[in-house]
Structure formats: C-alpha cells, structure tokens
Design an enzyme around this catalytic site. Structure first.
Site, PDB file in Angstrom:
ATOM      1  N   ARG A   1     -40.890   2.275 -10.954  1.00  0.00           N
ATOM      2  CA  ARG A   1     -42.117   1.488 -10.775  1.00  0.00           C
ATOM      3  C   ARG A   1     -41.875   0.306  -9.830  1.00  0.00           C
ATOM      4  NH1 ARG A   1     -42.582   0.653 -17.094  1.00  0.00           N
ATOM      5  NH2 ARG A   1     -41.672   2.726 -16.878  1.00  0.00           N
TER       6      ARG A   1
ATOM      7  N   ASP B   1     -34.291  12.598  -9.379  1.00  0.00           N
ATOM      8  CA  ASP B   1     -35.198  11.450  -9.427  1.00  0.00           C
ATOM      9  C   ASP B   1     -35.820  11.133  -8.053  1.00  0.00           C
ATOM     10  OD1 ASP B   1     -36.429   9.833 -11.281  1.00  0.00           O
ATOM     11  OD2 ASP B   1     -35.003   8.176 -11.085  1.00  0.00           O
TER      12      ASP B   1
ATOM     13  N   LYS C   1     -41.484   8.765  -5.041  1.00  0.00           N
ATOM     14  CA  LYS C   1     -40.344   8.023  -5.598  1.00  0.00           C
ATOM     15  C   LYS C   1     -39.064   8.678  -5.086  1.00  0.00           C
ATOM     16  CE  LYS C   1     -37.904   7.097  -9.997  1.00  0.00           C
ATOM     17  NZ  LYS C   1     -37.951   7.074 -11.464  1.00  0.00           N
TER      18      LYS C   1
ATOM     19  N   LYS D   1     -27.919   4.836 -18.634  1.00  0.00           N
ATOM     20  CA  LYS D   1     -28.410   6.010 -19.360  1.00  0.00           C
ATOM     21  C   LYS D   1     -27.245   6.676 -20.100  1.00  0.00           C
ATOM     22  CE  LYS D   1     -32.092   7.592 -16.268  1.00  0.00           C
ATOM     23  NZ  LYS D   1     -33.216   7.439 -17.193  1.00  0.00           N
TER      24      LYS D   1
ATOM     25  N   ASP E   1     -33.500   0.426 -15.948  1.00  0.00           N
ATOM     26  CA  ASP E   1     -33.779   1.866 -15.877  1.00  0.00           C
ATOM     27  C   ASP E   1     -35.258   2.127 -15.568  1.00  0.00           C
ATOM     28  OD1 ASP E   1     -33.221   4.524 -15.917  1.00  0.00           O
ATOM     29  OD2 ASP E   1     -33.138   4.715 -18.110  1.00  0.00           O
TER      30      ASP E   1
ATOM     31  N   ASP F   1     -30.321   8.263 -10.484  1.00  0.00           N
ATOM     32  CA  ASP F   1     -30.708   7.221 -11.433  1.00  0.00           C
ATOM     33  C   ASP F   1     -29.701   7.149 -12.571  1.00  0.00           C
ATOM     34  OD1 ASP F   1     -31.978   5.336 -12.938  1.00  0.00           O
ATOM     35  OD2 ASP F   1     -33.694   6.584 -13.512  1.00  0.00           O
TER      36      ASP F   1
ATOM     37  N   GLU G   1     -36.774   1.534 -12.921  1.00  0.00           N
ATOM     38  CA  GLU G   1     -36.625   1.161 -11.506  1.00  0.00           C
ATOM     39  C   GLU G   1     -37.676   1.817 -10.618  1.00  0.00           C
ATOM     40  OE1 GLU G   1     -35.091   3.639 -12.876  1.00  0.00           O
ATOM     41  OE2 GLU G   1     -35.547   5.168 -11.400  1.00  0.00           O
TER      42      GLU G   1
HETATM   43  N1  BES Z   1     -36.078   8.575 -13.879  1.00  0.00           N
HETATM   44  C1  BES Z   1     -36.434   8.145 -15.165  1.00  0.00           C
HETATM   45  C2  BES Z   1     -37.500   8.996 -15.836  1.00  0.00           C
HETATM   46  C3  BES Z   1     -37.145  10.439 -16.123  1.00  0.00           C
HETATM   47  C4  BES Z   1     -36.804  10.803 -17.420  1.00  0.00           C
HETATM   48  C5  BES Z   1     -37.240  11.410 -15.154  1.00  0.00           C
HETATM   49  C6  BES Z   1     -36.521  12.145 -17.695  1.00  0.00           C
HETATM   50  C7  BES Z   1     -36.947  12.734 -15.431  1.00  0.00           C
HETATM   51  C8  BES Z   1     -36.598  13.092 -16.711  1.00  0.00           C
HETATM   52  C9  BES Z   1     -36.978   6.705 -15.109  1.00  0.00           C
HETATM   53  O1  BES Z   1     -36.476   5.917 -14.098  1.00  0.00           O
HETATM   54  C10 BES Z   1     -36.661   6.057 -16.414  1.00  0.00           C
HETATM   55  O2  BES Z   1     -35.515   5.959 -16.727  1.00  0.00           O
HETATM   56  N2  BES Z   1     -37.680   5.634 -17.133  1.00  0.00           N
HETATM   57  C11 BES Z   1     -37.511   4.991 -18.395  1.00  0.00           C
HETATM   58  C12 BES Z   1     -38.472   3.834 -18.428  1.00  0.00           C
HETATM   59  C13 BES Z   1     -38.279   2.922 -19.600  1.00  0.00           C
HETATM   60  C14 BES Z   1     -36.959   2.203 -19.483  1.00  0.00           C
HETATM   61  C15 BES Z   1     -39.419   1.945 -19.643  1.00  0.00           C
HETATM   62  C16 BES Z   1     -37.852   5.975 -19.509  1.00  0.00           C
HETATM   63  O3  BES Z   1     -38.844   6.685 -19.387  1.00  0.00           O
HETATM   64  O4  BES Z   1     -37.099   6.050 -20.468  1.00  0.00           O
HETATM   65 ZN    ZN Z   2     -35.833   6.932 -12.379  1.00  0.00          ZN
HETATM   66 ZN    ZN Z   3     -34.641   4.954 -14.599  1.00  0.00          ZN
END
Ligand code: BES
Ligand code: ZN
Ligand code: ZN
Length: 495
Positions: free
Chosen positions: A347, A284, A261, A273, A343, A266, A345
């Site tokens: 996947r 990220d 990834k 966020k 967010d 992000d 993104e």
């Molecule tokens: N990059 C984040 C996940 C992340 C969180 C990485 C903390 C490192 C530390 C990812 O893109 C994300 O924001 N995921 C969301 C998904 C949700 C919206 C379904 C999450 O996990 O909150």
């Molecule tokens: Zn991310």
């Molecule tokens: Zn994200």
C-alpha cells in the site's frame, strides 16, 4: 503451439492422439459418431465405465486410424456446459496427452454442445495454450527430458478456416498471460526492479505506439516518492518507477491507467514473515507483471485505446538499513504515514504511484492490481480476487469482463467508518492497524486516501489468485497470470 483447422474428418493429418468429446447423459453421447471412426469401435455406453462427466477421460488404442490413441473426453451434462467447464475439460485431456508424450493432437470440434461457437473456440484455444505452458528454465536438462513434453501442434477438426482469425487473437492473449507468468516465475534475484525495467523497455520493440520511461533512484528522490524510498531502504537493489504508454487511439483524450504492485520479493522487512508465508513471495510483483503484459497484448491486438501501465518496484528486504516499525515517512502526496508494520509495504509503494498518476497522467480511470493482503485469500480463496471500486460504471464494466472471462471478481466494501481506525497519533495515518479484522478493506481504504474522488478507481487484490502451489485445471503450478484476460476484455469493451 501451432493451432490449425481441418474442415472435415477425412482431411485431417496424422497425430499422436484424437480427442473425442462426449456429453454426459444416460447414454454418454459422442458429439461425433463413433461409427464414422471405425465400425469396430464400441460405444462406451455398453460398458458403463465412461459416463461423459466433465473432465472424465478414457483412452482407447486403435490400429486403423490416423491416430493410434483416441481420448474420450467428458464435457458434462449438456445444460451445465459453460466456457469455463470447457476450458477445464480440455485442460484435463491435454495434460494426459502431455504425460503420454503426445506432440501432435487432433481435436474434434464439439459442435452441438450448448455454448455459442465463438465462445467455444475461445475456450478451447485458451485451454490448450494455457495448459501447455511450462516454466522449466530452472530445471536440469536431464530432468527436462524425462519431464512431460510440450504439445507442438493441434488440429481442430470441423472448424471453418474463417474462424482462425479468432484463434490468432486468443493466441496473442495467451502469450500475454504466459509473458506475465514468466516474469513472476523467474527467480526474485533475477527479476529485480532493474530487470523489470528492462522487460518494460523491451516492450517498445513490440510497437512504435509504445513509449517507456523509467525513473531511477535519483529521479525517484527528486520526485519525492518518500514511501517507495522507505520500503526500498533495506534493499541493496535500487527501486524503479516504470511508465509504459501505449497510444492506440491518438485522436482521443480517453486514457486508462493500470498500476501494478512490483515488490520483487517480500520478506516482510523487520516485521519479518514466517518461512512458509515467505516461500511464495517472489510472486509479490504479479500486479506489475500483469500491467506490463497488458501493454504487450493491447499493442499486439492493436486495440484502439490509450493505456499507461505504471509499476512501482522495489524489494521489501530485511537488513541493517531497513525501515522501522514506528517511524514516520512522508508520501509524495504530502501526507505522513506511521509505518506500524513493514509487511504492509504494498500500500505504501502504491500510494506514491496513485498520487503520481493523479497529479501527472490525467487518467479517465485507474485500476491498480496488487497482491496486497493475506486477508483476501482468507475471504475469497485462490479462485476469486477482491474488487474495490469508487465508481459503479467502472465496477459494472469490470464485473462484466469477469463474467465473460471467468476470471472471478467479488465486490468488497470501501466501508468509510473503518477509516477512523487508521488515524495515527504521531503522523497522519498508519499503514496497518495490526489486526486481522477486515484487513483487505483496510488495505483498500489506505489506498483510497491517495486518489482523487472524481477519478473512477478500482483496486483488485490478487493475493489469492496470482499464484498456485498445485496445478489447477489450465493453470500449472506457480504463476497463473490471473487478470490478464480480464484486463484485455475490459479494454476491448471500453467504448
Ligand atoms: N504480499 C503480502 C500479501 C500476500 C499474502 C500476497 C499472501 C500473497 C499471498 C503483503 O505485502 C502483506 O504482507 N500484507 C499483510 C498486511 C498486514 C501486515 C496489514 C497481510 O496481509 O498479512
Ligand atoms: Zn507484499
Ligand atoms: Zn508484505
């Protein structure tokens, strides 16, 4: 850092520190007779203030020896000593030497503790090289000077010269870890998708067996990677789709593919966020950094494997053109995705990458590495990554590598009944159910929609392990490079 060996105590060079290992038991047993050093030195046992507990350190200052300071280092109870506890103990000692401006260190090899010799050599060298890492290019020169120094050389006393080959291998692996750390630690505005492709192209200088291809935005459009393009909409930086192939075993059709990834920052996009969650989001692209570092390391070690690392890279930015929650986008696979959360993104860009790999690269197995979900941090914390896998043989191999390297994985379920929650009314599937329930599983199940059942696939969620906001043993603050040692161990044990 230069690592050398001296076969015995007498032939060692002068240094700033001597690290002397102890085991913890009733007597705090030195693994080298203190009396051999200087008959005037006390055994610490007489003072009961040093018990040899793991990571316990004590300093003595001495006039007559080749080193003015001797650092007593506790390794812990003999039956509890493992390669990981050795890594942690030596990192503690190294941090003290660094703080006290040590540049040259002598180490007495801890013969007689319960870990096999090769394991010990690996663990000590890894600890030295990973702890010594520092990323200070963003600091002012005057601050750099005041700052902790970097250790220049270590002499391991009592190590046979023949073992230096192993030390050299470990050195290459740690260079790989530090290469990944550097990519992640660099400012997000400097480590853009374009910069990532430059880093990838540079890899072709490491070996003639490495070939690099980079798809620019136009080519990504021609390929119809609709999800990568959707995430990229808000960014004024072009996306990049990077393919790096290392052909280390040309006679074989076996082909491992790693997919990283590569979200270079992000923000969450329109599903923005909060500040504190965004702060660390230059990390990220840790998955991308790892898979590029894996190519570097595999080539340097001349591993007899065929490996392609694929990176799907873009920033997830917020701006007038950013993609919108509620809109539906068509993936490379043809499936349409209702973006319920911008967010989620990672996947999306990985879905197109997985499809591309399945369609074009004839993989024997594929492993994606992604900082995918906050949920995995809630579930497993900062020391364990989540492993999702559709194939027992592959997950067994990854778990063995995890045990050997102490880069911990925990197997999580691809619980099929949850797939129904992803159904979309307006498109084929949603990218998020916008609930914190089983969020890491939901991320993995989304990815599973884009693979082929007959190809062994693993998804490793490194959201918790790739970055740390406080120093943790041999990981300094910020990028850890978690996973590189594991991936190289995995590749080394493939056949
Ligand atoms: N990059 C984040 C996940 C992340 C969180 C990485 C903390 C490192 C530390 C990812 O893109 C994300 O924001 N995921 C969301 C998904 C949700 C919206 C379904 C999450 O996990 O909150
Ligand atoms: Zn991310
Ligand atoms: Zn994200």
């Amino acid at each position: 850092m230069k690592i050398t060996s001296s076969k015995d105590f007498e032939s060692r060079n002068e240094a700033d520190f001597l690290i002397l290992p102890f085991c913890e038991d009733k007597k705090a047993v030195a693994l080298y007779k203190i009396a051999h050093l200087d008959p005037h030195i006390h055994e610490p046992i007489h003072f009961k203030d040093f018990g040899g507990k793991n990571k316990e350190c004590s300093l003595i200052y001495i006039k007559k020896e080749k080193e003015p300071r001797i650092l007593l280092l506790g390794l812990g109870k003999p039956d509890k000593i493992t390669s990981e506890s050795i890594r942690c103990a030596y990192s503690e000692a190294i941090k003290i030497c660094k703080k006290k401006n040590g540049k040259k260190i002598n180490i007495i090899f801890p013969h007689g503790c319960n870990v096999e010799e090769e394991e010990l050599i690996r663990a000590i060298s890894e600890s030295l090289l990973l702890t010594n890492y520092s990323f200070d290019s963003l600091k002012h020169d005057s601050i750099k000077e005041d700052n902790v120094s970097v250790i220049e050389s270590v002499d391991i006393i009592g190590l046979k010269p023949a073992k230096m080959d192993l030390v050299s291998k470990v050195k290459v692996i740690c260079e790989g870890v530090n290469f990944a750390r550097d990519l992640v630690n660099t400012n997000a505005d400097e480590m853009t998708p374009h910069e990532l492709s430059i880093a990838a192209k540079e890899l072709s200088k490491v070996s003639q067996k490495i070939k690099v291809r980079v798809f620019d935005k136009k080519k990504i459009e021609e390929e119809k990677m609709g999800l990568l393009l959707a995430v990229n909409k808000g960014s004024h930086k072009e996306p990049a789709f990077i393919l790096v192939n290392y052909q280390g075993n040309p006679g074989s059709k076996d082909h491992t593919v790693f997919i990283g990834k590569g979200i270079t920052y992000d923000t969450g996009g329109r599903s923005l966020k909060p500040t504190t969650s965004m702060e660390t989001m230059k990390s990220d692209m840790s998955g991308a950094a790892l898979v590029l570092a894996a190519i570097y390391t595999a080539a340097k070690l001349e591993l007899k494997v065929n490996l392609t690392s694929v990176v799907s890279a873009t920033e997830n930015a917020i701006g007038p053109n950013s993609y919108k929650p509620g809109d539906v986008y068509k993936s490379l696979a043809g499936k349409t995705v209702e973006v319920t959360n911008t967010d989620a993104e990672g996947r999306l860009i990985l879905a197109d990458a997985l499809t591309y790999v399945v369609k074009n690269l004839k993989p024997s197995r594929m492993i994606d590495l992604a900082t995918l979900t906050g949920g995995v941090v809630v579930a497993l914390g900062e020391e364990i990554s989540g492993l999702f896998c559709n194939n027992k043989e592959l997950s067994d191999k990854l778990e063995l590598s995890s045990k050997r390297t102490s880069e911990l994985l925990w197997k999580m379920p691809l619980h099929q009944p949850y797939k129904k929650l992803m159904k979309s009314d307006i498109g084929d599937i949603k990218n998020s159910i916008n609930s914190s329930k089983a969020s890491s599983i939901m991320g993995a199940l989304f990815l599973e929609e884009f693979i082929s059942e007959d190809i062994p696939w693993a998804h490793i969620d490194i959201a918790g392990t790739s970055f740390t906001t406080k120093p943790q043993d041999y990981n300094p603050t910020n990028a850890t490079g978690f996973g590189l040692r594991l991936l190289i161990d995995f590749l080394s044990h493939l056949s």
